[in-house]
Design a protein around this motif. Structure first.
Motif, PDB file in Angstrom:
ATOM      1  N   GLU A  43     -24.021  17.964  20.065  1.00 12.62           N
ATOM      2  CA  GLU A  43     -23.869  17.741  18.641  1.00 12.62           C
ATOM      3  C   GLU A  43     -23.607  19.053  17.904  1.00 12.62           C
ATOM      4  OE1 GLU A  43     -26.651  14.875  20.499  1.00 12.62           O
ATOM      5  OE2 GLU A  43     -26.526  17.044  20.476  1.00 12.62           O
ATOM      6  N   ARG A  44     -22.882  18.956  16.809  1.00  9.24           N
ATOM      7  CA  ARG A  44     -22.651  20.102  15.928  1.00  9.24           C
ATOM      8  C   ARG A  44     -24.002  20.675  15.485  1.00  9.24           C
ATOM      9  NH1 ARG A  44     -18.272  19.667  12.620  1.00  9.24           N
ATOM     10  NH2 ARG A  44     -18.376  17.434  12.935  1.00  9.24           N
ATOM     11  N   GLU A  45     -24.954  19.792  15.255  1.00 11.49           N
ATOM     12  CA  GLU A  45     -26.283  20.216  14.810  1.00 11.49           C
ATOM     13  C   GLU A  45     -27.023  21.012  15.886  1.00 11.49           C
ATOM     14  OE1 GLU A  45     -25.063  16.513  12.581  1.00 11.49           O
ATOM     15  OE2 GLU A  45     -25.044  17.135  14.672  1.00 11.49           O
ATOM     16  N   ALA A  46     -26.705  20.758  17.154  1.00  9.00           N
ATOM     17  CA  ALA A  46     -27.326  21.536  18.232  1.00  9.00           C
ATOM     18  C   ALA A  46     -26.881  22.988  18.127  1.00  9.00           C
ATOM     19  CB  ALA A  46     -26.962  20.955  19.599  1.00  9.00           C
ATOM     20  N   PRO A 143     -28.843  12.739  19.659  1.00 12.35           N
ATOM     21  CA  PRO A 143     -28.387  11.527  20.342  1.00 12.35           C
ATOM     22  C   PRO A 143     -27.676  11.802  21.665  1.00 12.35           C
ATOM     23  CG  PRO A 143     -27.814  11.427  18.015  1.00 12.35           C
ATOM     24  CD  PRO A 143     -28.329  12.805  18.280  1.00 12.35           C
ATOM     25  N   GLN A 144     -26.980  12.945  21.793  1.00  9.39           N
ATOM     26  CA  GLN A 144     -26.224  13.261  23.003  1.00  9.39           C
ATOM     27  C   GLN A 144     -26.883  14.305  23.894  1.00  9.39           C
ATOM     28  OE1 GLN A 144     -23.278  12.152  24.357  1.00  9.39           O
ATOM     29  NE2 GLN A 144     -23.254  10.559  22.818  1.00  9.39           N
ATOM     30  N   SER A 145     -27.420  15.361  23.283  1.00  8.27           N
ATOM     31  CA  SER A 145     -27.870  16.503  24.077  1.00  8.27           C
ATOM     32  C   SER A 145     -29.330  16.847  23.814  1.00  8.27           C
ATOM     33  CB  SER A 145     -26.991  17.730  23.792  1.00  8.27           C
ATOM     34  OG  SER A 145     -27.235  18.255  22.503  1.00  8.27           O
ATOM     35  N   ILE A 146     -29.844  17.653  24.723  1.00  6.16           N
ATOM     36  CA  ILE A 146     -31.209  18.138  24.604  1.00  6.16           C
ATOM     37  C   ILE A 146     -31.236  19.594  25.071  1.00  6.16           C
ATOM     38  CG2 ILE A 146     -31.896  17.338  26.916  1.00  6.16           C
ATOM     39  CD1 ILE A 146     -34.652  16.603  25.608  1.00  6.16           C
TER      40      ILE A 146
END
Length: 173
Positions: A43-46, A143-146
């Protein structure tokens, strides 16, 4: 016949040059940004979290994300692997990453072996619950990455329930 063909070629050259020149702005505008977003993509937020939190060190990364991390965060973050897999990395390291992603017991210690401070991967891959059980905690979860941090890390934490769905283009976050 050859004279007629040569004449046609001489007449077509300026026309082709006009077409090429007319297309240059379109091609240049598309070449300056490469669309990204095919799943999985962090995510861009990541990326914003990594920046704001000032994360630095070594990151065991999903192989498709290595160049993304290098572009945005080098030299602060050093990746374990990237898209140059077969040309730069050993077969053993590539195999270790694949086994790690699959959560195989023989590779679960890969972060320790490469002295990784973080693991940044798609959150649905099999190794994620195993790392959580081993004490790794989510510094960022979307939602996609951690982004997981090793046990005992004091990194800040952020959980994102929904991500910005605006189409993204490289080199943007």
């Amino acid at each position: 016949a050859d004279d007629v063909q040569q004449k046609r070629i001489r007449l077509l050259r300026p026309a082709m040059a006009v077409v090429v020149i007319a297309l240059l702005p379109f091609v240049a505008s598309r070449a300056s940004h490469i669309r990204i977003g095919h799943p999985p993509m962090p995510e861009r937020e990541a990326a914003e979290f990594v920046d704001r939190a000032g994360l630095h060190g070594r990151v065991l990364v999903w192989f498709d994300w290595g160049e993304y991390v290098i572009w945005h965060f080098s030299p602060r973050l050093q990746v374990s692997i990237d898209g140059r897999r077969e040309t730069v990395y050993s077969d053993n390291l590539i195999d270790s990453h694949m086994a790690f992603y699959l959560g195989e017991q023989t590779a679960i210690d890969l972060p320790a072996r490469i002295a990784a401070d973080y693991v940044w991967v798609p959150k649905w891959i099999p190794v994620v619950p195993k790392l959580r059980n081993a004490g790794w905690t989510a510094a960022f979860e979307g939602p996609q990455s951690i982004i997981l941090t090793r046990p005992g890390s004091a990194a800040p934490h952020m959980t994102l329930l929904t991500a910005d769905s605006t189409p993204r283009a490289f080199p943007g976050p």
